[in-house]
Design a protein around this motif. Structure first.
Motif, short mmCIF file in Angstrom:
data_model
loop_
_atom_site.label_atom_id
_atom_site.label_comp_id
_atom_site.label_asym_id
_atom_site.label_seq_id
_atom_site.Cartn_x
_atom_site.Cartn_y
_atom_site.Cartn_z
N GLY A 48 5.51 3.37 2.32
CA GLY A 48 5.06 4.11 2.20
C GLY A 48 5.29 5.62 1.85
N VAL A 49 3.86 6.44 2.98
CA VAL A 49 4.68 7.31 3.40
C VAL A 49 4.11 7.46 5.05
CG1 VAL A 49 4.00 9.92 3.74
CG2 VAL A 49 4.84 9.17 1.85
N LEU A 50 4.90 7.66 6.02
CA LEU A 50 4.24 7.74 6.68
C LEU A 50 3.88 9.77 8.38
CD1 LEU A 50 4.53 6.33 10.28
CD2 LEU A 50 6.60 7.08 10.69
N PRO A 97 -3.52 -2.60 -0.07
CA PRO A 97 -3.03 -3.22 1.28
C PRO A 97 -3.14 -4.26 1.82
CG PRO A 97 -3.75 -1.38 1.78
CD PRO A 97 -3.90 -1.59 0.16
N GLU A 98 -2.67 -5.11 2.50
CA GLU A 98 -3.44 -5.92 3.56
C GLU A 98 -4.51 -6.25 4.09
OE1 GLU A 98 -0.21 -8.23 4.34
OE2 GLU A 98 0.99 -7.42 2.08
N SER A 102 -6.43 0.52 6.72
CA SER A 102 -5.06 1.53 5.43
C SER A 102 -5.37 2.57 5.32
CB SER A 102 -4.33 0.13 5.14
OG SER A 102 -3.95 -0.72 5.52
N PHE A 103 -4.25 4.02 5.81
CA PHE A 103 -4.70 4.78 4.37
C PHE A 103 -3.88 4.64 3.14
CE2 PHE A 103 -5.38 6.07 9.56
CZ PHE A 103 -6.18 7.06 9.18
N ILE A 104 -4.70 5.88 2.87
CA ILE A 104 -3.62 5.43 1.29
C ILE A 104 -3.35 6.84 0.49
CG2 ILE A 104 -4.66 3.85 0.64
CD1 ILE A 104 -6.49 4.90 -0.91
N ILE A 105 -2.18 6.59 -0.33
CA ILE A 105 -2.51 7.39 -0.92
C ILE A 105 -3.33 7.63 -2.24
CG2 ILE A 105 -0.30 8.61 -2.28
CD1 ILE A 105 1.80 6.93 0.17
N ASP A 106 -4.04 8.05 -3.20
CA ASP A 106 -4.41 7.91 -4.37
C ASP A 106 -3.66 8.60 -5.10
OD1 ASP A 106 -4.19 10.69 -4.96
OD2 ASP A 106 -6.68 11.52 -4.70
N GLU A 107 -4.31 7.58 -6.36
CA GLU A 107 -3.82 7.74 -7.55
C GLU A 107 -3.49 8.91 -8.26
OE1 GLU A 107 -7.17 7.81 -7.16
OE2 GLU A 107 -8.61 8.93 -8.41
N HIS A 109 -1.72 10.77 -6.43
CA HIS A 109 -0.58 10.66 -5.71
C HIS A 109 -0.13 11.91 -3.78
CE1 HIS A 109 1.58 8.36 -8.14
NE2 HIS A 109 1.80 9.12 -8.88
N VAL A 110 -1.55 12.11 -4.05
CA VAL A 110 -2.16 13.11 -2.79
C VAL A 110 -2.94 11.97 -1.36
CG1 VAL A 110 -4.34 14.18 -2.03
CG2 VAL A 110 -2.45 14.13 -4.44
N ILE A 111 -2.63 12.38 -0.45
CA ILE A 111 -2.65 12.43 0.79
C ILE A 111 -4.16 12.97 1.57
CG2 ILE A 111 -1.64 11.88 3.65
CD1 ILE A 111 0.39 10.75 2.24
N ASP A 112 -5.13 12.35 1.70
CA ASP A 112 -6.09 13.44 2.46
C ASP A 112 -5.94 13.13 4.13
OD1 ASP A 112 -8.03 14.33 3.09
OD2 ASP A 112 -9.22 13.65 1.53
#
Ligand SMILES: [Zn+2]
Ligand SMILES: [Zn+2]
Length: 169
Positions: A48-50, A97-98, A102-107, A109-112
């Motif tokens: 993903g994105v760190l 994610p298992e 986890s922090f997720i990127i939404d549908e 493709h935006v990170i909040d």
């Protein structure tokens, strides 16, 4: 505080972005927005994105000694990997994610960053906030704030048992 990462997700692993950010965020979750500023670095990883945030804000705390409100500067430093929920190329949903935390990127493709900012702000909060290191606190009998000078209460008499002993000495 939101960042669209759809372009970055299409780039090879190791691609990165730097952003100067400044936004009003409800950092303590009490409904009052605080200005959060600083730098955010994004790195495309294989999953993903760190996100590396080096941010700062001022929060309002209550002094544990004199109970007055004061502004407290907090440094919000964090590094979290955000995982996609949708494949950026095909648009197909990805397995969740298992790790449930986890922090997720939404549908879209935006990170909040709001949730990470809140969590890391909480970690930096002092257990016993003090408006200043030498806060004089409140006078116990009347509640007067001794930072504003002494109150009119009589000086407490020295415990009589101690004065008997001091006579003997
Ligand atoms: Zn104080
Ligand atoms: Zn007093």
């Amino acid at each position: 505080m939101q960042i669209n990462v759809s372009q970055l997700l299409k780039e090879p692993i190791g691609s990165s972005r730097n952003y100067e950010v400044s936004d009003i965020v409800d950092v303590t979750g009490d409904g009052s927005g605080r200005k959060v500023q600083g730098e955010v670095r994004l790195l495309r990883t294989h999953r993903g994105v760190l996100v590396k945030g080096e941010l700062h804000a001022e929060v309002e705390l209550t002094c544990s000694r004199c109970l007055s409100l004061f502004n407290f500067p907090v440094a919000i430093n964090f590094e979290e990997e955000y995982l996609p929920t949708i494949d950026v190329v095909s648009g197909a949903p990805l397995p969740s994610p298992e790790e449930p935390s986890s922090f997720i990127i939404d549908e879209h493709h935006v990170i909040d960053l709001t949730e990470a900012i809140r969590q890391y702000t909480l970690l930096t909060m002092p257990m016993k906030p003090l408006c200043r290191q030498d806060c004089a606190g409140l006078y116990p009998d009347c509640g007067h704030n001794l930072n504003q000078g002494p109150c009119d209460c009589p000086t407490p008499a020295i415990d009589s048992r101690w004065s008997e002993i001091s006579k003997l000495l």
